[in-house]
Write a protein that holds these residues in place. Structure first.
Motif: not given
Length: 201
Positions: A115-121, A153-159
């Motif tokens: 999951s960490t690798a995914y969050s880094l693209g 880079l993965e980001r949270s889908p919030t405001a």
């Protein structure tokens, strides 16, 4: 072998005790964030970052405090039976059941790394190769070279939309330290079963 096991137990206990005691202070960070959240909602414009920051701090508190909790023996047990057993019986049961916890933690660690690798693209199927390549690039080309290896880079889908990888790295570190502490507890049980008492850190 006994000497190496005792050294390992002392080193892991010392590291996780220090980290666990430092992690306890995250409660005050969490309280500060929640107090500011309440204050800003009552008297100012509500802050967009407080809810997720509180969640991230709580994750760090829980995960980084986990190894110290295992060390103190404060994790959940069936004390209805366990409390009346002799120290030797407890050591036998702990030495066997620790493998169930290790299995769970290893699966959790593999998922956290992926999951960490995914969050880094990284969207491939071998995150360890990705991190090995990223580390090798960092050693040879520095930070700028490592940045080129990182994708979206993965980001949270919030405001607020914070990047997710920092808390995922914390999760990986915490679970890895729990695995190391479980191995130390297994060695401690083996010492007790062999008639000795492992040294305290």
């Amino acid at each position: 072998m006994h000497r190496a096991m005792k050294r390992y137990i002392r080193a892991i206990d010392r590291m996780n005790r220090w980290l666990g005691r430092m992690t306890m202070y995250l409660v005050f960070v969490l309280m500060g964030v929640l107090l500011w959240s309440s204050f800003s909602k009552s008297f100012l414009a509500p802050a967009a970052w407080t809810l997720e920051t509180a969640q991230f701090v709580m994750v760090a508190y829980y995960v980084l405090g986990g190894p110290y909790s295992i060390q103190l023996g404060s994790n959940v047990r069936m004390d209805l039976f366990y409390g009346d057993w002799s120290p030797r019986t407890k050591a036998w049961v702990d030495a066997v059941t620790i493998f169930f916890l290790l299995y769970y933690l290893v699966i959790l660690f593999l998922g956290a790394v992926s999951s960490t690798a995914y969050s880094l693209g990284y969207f491939g199927s071998d995150p360890f190769v990705f991190f090995g390549d990223l580390f090798a690039t960092f050693l040879t080309d520095g930070l700028s070279g490592a940045r080129e290896k990182i994708g979206f880079l993965e980001r949270s889908p919030t405001a607020w939309r914070p990047q997710i990888w920092p808390i995922k790295v914390v999760l990986c570190v915490g679970v890895l330290l729990m695995i190391l502490q479980c191995i130390a507890e297994f060695f401690r049980d083996l010492e007790r079963l062999s008639g000795g008492e492992p040294d305290a850190a």
